[in-house]
Write a protein that holds these residues in place. Structure first.
Motif, mmCIF file in Angstrom:
data_model
loop_
_atom_site.group_PDB
_atom_site.id
_atom_site.type_symbol
_atom_site.label_atom_id
_atom_site.label_comp_id
_atom_site.label_asym_id
_atom_site.label_seq_id
_atom_site.Cartn_x
_atom_site.Cartn_y
_atom_site.Cartn_z
ATOM 1 N N ARG A 67 0.927 -0.935 0.399
ATOM 2 C CA ARG A 67 0.114 0.295 0.121
ATOM 3 C C ARG A 67 1.015 1.388 0.222
ATOM 4 O O ARG A 67 0.696 2.410 -0.627
ATOM 5 C CB ARG A 67 -0.970 -0.480 1.268
ATOM 6 N N MET A 68 1.874 1.206 -0.170
ATOM 7 C CA MET A 68 3.352 2.162 0.089
ATOM 8 C C MET A 68 2.721 2.968 -0.726
ATOM 9 O O MET A 68 3.244 4.034 -1.185
ATOM 10 C CB MET A 68 4.284 1.853 0.231
ATOM 11 N N ALA A 69 2.285 2.444 -2.369
ATOM 12 C CA ALA A 69 1.996 2.311 -3.977
ATOM 13 C C ALA A 69 1.133 3.512 -3.821
ATOM 14 O O ALA A 69 1.109 4.605 -5.052
ATOM 15 C CB ALA A 69 2.097 1.246 -5.033
ATOM 16 N N LEU A 70 0.744 3.276 -2.823
ATOM 17 C CA LEU A 70 -1.203 4.863 -2.648
ATOM 18 C C LEU A 70 -0.377 6.064 -2.407
ATOM 19 O O LEU A 70 -1.286 6.468 -2.057
ATOM 20 C CB LEU A 70 -2.261 3.801 -1.906
ATOM 21 N N ARG A 83 -0.119 12.006 -0.188
ATOM 22 C CA ARG A 83 -1.498 12.062 0.381
ATOM 23 C C ARG A 83 -2.065 10.363 -0.420
ATOM 24 O O ARG A 83 -0.530 9.723 -0.824
ATOM 25 C CB ARG A 83 -1.945 12.702 -0.865
ATOM 26 N N ALA A 84 -2.663 10.441 0.479
ATOM 27 C CA ALA A 84 -2.978 8.689 0.200
ATOM 28 C C ALA A 84 -4.600 8.468 0.303
ATOM 29 O O ALA A 84 -5.402 9.416 1.588
ATOM 30 C CB ALA A 84 -2.486 8.126 1.428
ATOM 31 N N PRO A 85 -4.953 7.190 0.461
ATOM 32 C CA PRO A 85 -6.509 7.622 0.469
ATOM 33 C C PRO A 85 -7.146 7.033 2.251
ATOM 34 O O PRO A 85 -6.618 6.461 2.352
ATOM 35 C CB PRO A 85 -7.123 5.695 -0.546
ATOM 36 N N SER A 124 2.360 5.124 10.191
ATOM 37 C CA SER A 124 1.465 4.262 10.671
ATOM 38 C C SER A 124 -0.362 3.616 10.406
ATOM 39 O O SER A 124 -0.716 2.546 9.796
ATOM 40 C CB SER A 124 1.612 4.181 12.342
ATOM 41 N N ASP A 125 -0.115 4.717 10.409
ATOM 42 C CA ASP A 125 -2.154 4.476 10.598
ATOM 43 C C ASP A 125 -2.907 4.428 8.773
ATOM 44 O O ASP A 125 -3.133 3.307 8.944
ATOM 45 C CB ASP A 125 -2.863 6.023 10.171
ATOM 46 N N PHE A 126 -1.951 4.675 8.287
ATOM 47 C CA PHE A 126 -2.365 4.263 6.543
ATOM 48 C C PHE A 126 -2.072 3.344 6.156
ATOM 49 O O PHE A 126 -2.735 1.890 5.938
ATOM 50 C CB PHE A 126 -1.528 5.370 5.490
ATOM 51 N N LEU A 127 -0.997 2.931 6.527
ATOM 52 C CA LEU A 127 -0.114 1.139 6.361
ATOM 53 C C LEU A 127 -0.651 0.172 7.307
ATOM 54 O O LEU A 127 -0.301 -1.105 6.862
ATOM 55 C CB LEU A 127 1.331 1.327 6.236
#
Length: 299
Positions: A67-70, A83-85, A124-127
């Motif tokens: 998900r780092m790609a996002l 930015r990330a979804p 940390s939250d996003f990944l």
């Protein structure tokens, strides 16, 4: 004022052109396509200047966290915006860091700076996933630290890099990507963009994989000639399988690569593209559309 004369590259075996320039500010996150980029001792300015590390201070990448790609950086005048979804934007000032730390990347331990708790919590939250929480920190490479590429592959030249896997730049030819896509199509798979291979330079007007066979890339710039030396074929891992738009794995990419890109120079490992070091042209501006000359190497 008269316009500068177009350099004569006819003395070289190969004449190509810079078709795309791509910077990856945060290692393993999305790239930023630019029309021009400053060439520094360590590659393109801001390329792999930041990195994510785990609790042990060791780097993480799309290999473990696709998900780092996002995560998409945007480079502004004074700051980088990430930015990330589903996430609010994260602003990272170019001129601010927190305490010095040590960070591990492959076999190297390097000096770096922690980027603070807000950035750490955001990543940390996003990944994190429900069954796989992450405790990550964002670090920035310490520009006073000198991390060298493998002297074995550079022929003893002390070539610098930051948080890249090992070399300042990566080049692929658009023809090689087109040839790869033709092979994918023959197996019933959709084409992929060159970005899958995470190059800094994409060259056109050359044959597929001529980048494997050139001795030196000569690039005339307004400041003088830049010279980029191919030194090592780029061994491919699972990252090209990751769709940058969805972060989903597409194993057909790696399977197709392995069907025809076993490289005897790397003991049969799969390679695509060439790692480069900077030999000349520090503080020169590389631009999309610039011509490139090179002599072919037959060894």
């Amino acid at each position: 004022m008269t316009a500068a004369a177009t350099p004569d590259l006819s003395r070289f075996d190969l004449q190509a052109r810079i078709a795309r320039l791509i910077v990856y500010p945060v290692k393993s996150c999305a790239g930023v396509e630019v029309q021009e980029a400053l060439l520094t001792e360590t590659g393109l300015e801001f390329d792999r200047a930041w990195m994510l590390v785990d609790e042990a201070g060791r780097f993480v990448s799309q290999r473990e966290l696709p998900r780092m790609a996002l995560i998409r950086p945007q480079m502004k005048h004074y700051e980088m915006i990430l930015r990330a979804p589903g996430m609010l934007a994260l602003h990272i000032a170019y001129d601010r860091v927190e305490e010095p730390v040590r960070a591990a990347i492959w076999k190297d331990e390097v000096a770096a700076y922690d980027m603070g708790d807000v950035a750490a919590q955001w990543f940390s939250d996003f990944l994190s996933e429900p069954d796989r929480p992450q405790r990550l920190r964002m670090v920035r490479f310490d520009p006073e630290h000198k991390r060298l590429s493998s002297l074995k592959w550079t022929g003893g030249v002390e070539a610098q890099t930051q948080f890249s896997d090992g070399y300042a730049l990566l080049v692929v030819s658009q023809a090689a990507v087109d040839d790869f896509n033709a092979r994918l199509a023959a197996e019933g798979h959709a084409a992929v963009d060159a970005i899958r291979f995470r190059p800094n330079l994409v060259l056109d007007s050359m044959e597929a994989h001529d980048e494997d066979r050139v001795a030196m890339l000569h690039i005339p710039t307004a400041e003088g000639e830049a010279q980029l030396q191919p030194v090592k074929p780029c061994v491919r891992c699972s990252i090209p399988d990751v769709d940058p738009a969805t972060a989903q794995s597409q194993p057909a990419v790696g399977e197709t690569l392995r069907s025809y890109r076993a490289d005897p120079r790397m003991e049969g490992a799969t390679t695509f593209g060439m790692n480069l070091i900077v030999r000349q042209g520090i503080d020169h501006l590389l631009k999309v559309g610039q011509p490139v000359g090179a002599d072919l190497r037959f060894d």
